[in-house]
Design a protein around this motif. Structure first.
Motif, mmCIF file in Angstrom:
data_model
loop_
_atom_site.group_PDB
_atom_site.id
_atom_site.type_symbol
_atom_site.label_atom_id
_atom_site.label_comp_id
_atom_site.label_asym_id
_atom_site.label_seq_id
_atom_site.Cartn_x
_atom_site.Cartn_y
_atom_site.Cartn_z
ATOM 1 N N SER A 87 43.802 29.536 30.815
ATOM 2 C CA SER A 87 44.919 29.058 30.526
ATOM 3 C C SER A 87 45.682 27.957 31.764
ATOM 4 N N GLU A 88 44.993 28.245 32.864
ATOM 5 C CA GLU A 88 45.039 27.221 33.933
ATOM 6 C C GLU A 88 44.082 26.238 33.625
ATOM 7 N N GLY A 89 42.791 26.278 33.453
ATOM 8 C CA GLY A 89 41.490 25.460 33.237
ATOM 9 C C GLY A 89 41.034 25.955 34.625
ATOM 10 N N VAL A 90 41.301 27.550 35.000
ATOM 11 C CA VAL A 90 40.290 27.881 36.748
ATOM 12 C C VAL A 90 38.859 28.780 34.943
ATOM 13 N N GLU A 91 37.619 27.970 35.711
ATOM 14 C CA GLU A 91 36.623 28.148 35.144
ATOM 15 C C GLU A 91 35.877 29.848 35.671
ATOM 16 N N PHE A 92 35.710 30.829 35.400
ATOM 17 C CA PHE A 92 34.491 31.717 35.251
ATOM 18 C C PHE A 92 33.581 31.277 35.369
ATOM 19 N N TYR A 93 32.415 32.091 36.823
ATOM 20 C CA TYR A 93 30.953 32.598 36.394
ATOM 21 C C TYR A 93 30.518 33.678 35.200
ATOM 22 N N ARG A 94 29.567 33.997 34.908
ATOM 23 C CA ARG A 94 29.574 34.656 33.862
ATOM 24 C C ARG A 94 29.558 35.776 34.688
ATOM 25 N N ASN A 95 28.937 36.059 36.503
ATOM 26 C CA ASN A 95 29.620 37.288 37.184
ATOM 27 C C ASN A 95 30.874 37.260 37.926
ATOM 28 N N GLY A 96 32.090 37.091 37.053
ATOM 29 C CA GLY A 96 33.102 36.780 36.692
ATOM 30 C C GLY A 96 33.758 36.490 38.441
ATOM 31 N N ARG A 97 32.898 35.344 38.775
ATOM 32 C CA ARG A 97 33.639 34.620 39.683
ATOM 33 C C ARG A 97 33.422 33.714 39.706
ATOM 34 N N ILE A 98 35.071 32.626 40.735
ATOM 35 C CA ILE A 98 35.567 31.847 40.793
ATOM 36 C C ILE A 98 34.935 31.110 41.929
ATOM 37 N N ASP A 99 35.191 30.044 41.932
ATOM 38 C CA ASP A 99 34.105 28.556 42.503
ATOM 39 C C ASP A 99 35.213 28.532 43.530
ATOM 40 N N LEU A 100 35.330 29.445 44.282
ATOM 41 C CA LEU A 100 36.680 29.025 45.305
ATOM 42 C C LEU A 100 36.452 27.744 46.146
ATOM 43 N N ASP A 101 35.532 26.995 46.331
ATOM 44 C CA ASP A 101 35.396 25.659 46.859
ATOM 45 C C ASP A 101 36.153 24.687 46.236
ATOM 46 N N GLN A 102 36.462 25.291 44.621
ATOM 47 C CA GLN A 102 36.742 24.128 43.638
ATOM 48 C C GLN A 102 38.619 24.964 43.628
ATOM 49 N N TYR A 103 38.880 25.652 44.001
ATOM 50 C CA TYR A 103 39.901 26.592 43.592
ATOM 51 C C TYR A 103 40.740 26.918 44.591
ATOM 52 N N ARG A 104 40.459 27.016 45.372
ATOM 53 C CA ARG A 104 41.251 27.574 46.628
ATOM 54 C C ARG A 104 41.857 26.724 47.587
ATOM 55 N N TYR A 105 42.908 27.116 47.293
ATOM 56 C CA TYR A 105 44.468 26.587 48.288
ATOM 57 C C TYR A 105 44.551 26.453 48.911
ATOM 58 N N VAL A 106 44.555 24.980 49.637
ATOM 59 C CA VAL A 106 44.183 25.351 51.346
ATOM 60 C C VAL A 106 46.427 24.712 51.518
ATOM 61 N N PRO A 107 46.990 25.333 51.843
ATOM 62 C CA PRO A 107 48.687 24.551 51.948
ATOM 63 C C PRO A 107 48.408 23.986 53.126
ATOM 64 N N GLU A 108 49.127 22.819 53.013
ATOM 65 C CA GLU A 108 48.598 20.996 54.674
ATOM 66 C C GLU A 108 49.865 21.875 55.040
ATOM 67 N N ASP A 109 51.026 21.736 54.949
ATOM 68 C CA ASP A 109 52.560 21.490 55.459
ATOM 69 C C ASP A 109 53.564 23.099 55.824
ATOM 70 N N LEU A 110 52.290 23.453 56.548
ATOM 71 C CA LEU A 110 52.362 24.964 57.047
ATOM 72 C C LEU A 110 53.919 25.274 57.413
ATOM 73 N N ASP A 111 54.513 24.198 58.436
ATOM 74 C CA ASP A 111 55.792 24.228 58.749
ATOM 75 C C ASP A 111 56.994 24.127 57.936
ATOM 76 N N ARG A 112 56.647 23.687 56.418
ATOM 77 C CA ARG A 112 57.326 24.335 55.814
ATOM 78 C C ARG A 112 57.185 25.802 54.872
ATOM 79 N N LEU A 113 56.220 26.308 55.466
ATOM 80 C CA LEU A 113 56.307 27.917 54.430
ATOM 81 C C LEU A 113 57.211 28.720 55.602
#
Length: 113
Positions: A87-113
């Motif tokens: 529902s958020e737009g993340v697509e699954f392949y038939r094998n039930g996996r997500i393309d992490l290269d596409q959907y992985r979130y990489v925090p950039e401003d680590l200082d704030r966390l």
DNA sequence: ATTATGACCTATT
DNA sequence: CAATAGGCCATAA
């Protein structure tokens, strides 16, 4: 007043990081642990999600394993997680996996966390 | 103190 | 590619 005990620093960082994951993106257990300062602490993230996902209203569905799979064992919860992600737009392949290269979130401003 | 837990991760076969 | 084995470690009990 608070009957709740204060959380450990690592736990607080993990909670903060999970809340930072934007809609339509995911992070892996190990990635969250690493950003929180414990690169081998993936299983701590699991435990924290188990014990606190409700109380802290976490976007628990945005956390997947390193293969890009939904890792929840309970069938209903697993279906719900995939439903939320789709529902958020993340697509699954038939094998039930997500393309992490596409959907992985990489925090950039680590200082704030 | 020690042991059990957990929706994991990586290298190896 | 899939399956397995061993490591991982902060909390709860």
């Amino acid at each position: 007043m608070g009957t709740e005990s204060k959380l450990q620093p690592f736990t607080e960082r993990v909670l903060r990081i999970i809340k930072e994951i934007p809609e339509g993106y995911v992070m892996t257990y190990g990635q969250i642990a690493a950003v929180a300062g414990s690169p081998r602490g993936a299983r701590q993230v699991v435990r924290i999600l188990h014990s606190m996902s409700k109380a802290h209203k976490l976007p628990w569905h945005r956390v997947v394993n390193a293969k890009g799979e939904v890792a929840v064992m309970d069938d209903e919860s697993r279906s719900l997680q995939m439903l939320y992600l789709e529902s958020e737009g993340v697509e699954f392949y038939r094998n039930g996996r997500i393309d992490l290269d596409q959907y992985r979130y990489v925090p950039e401003d680590l200082d704030r966390l």
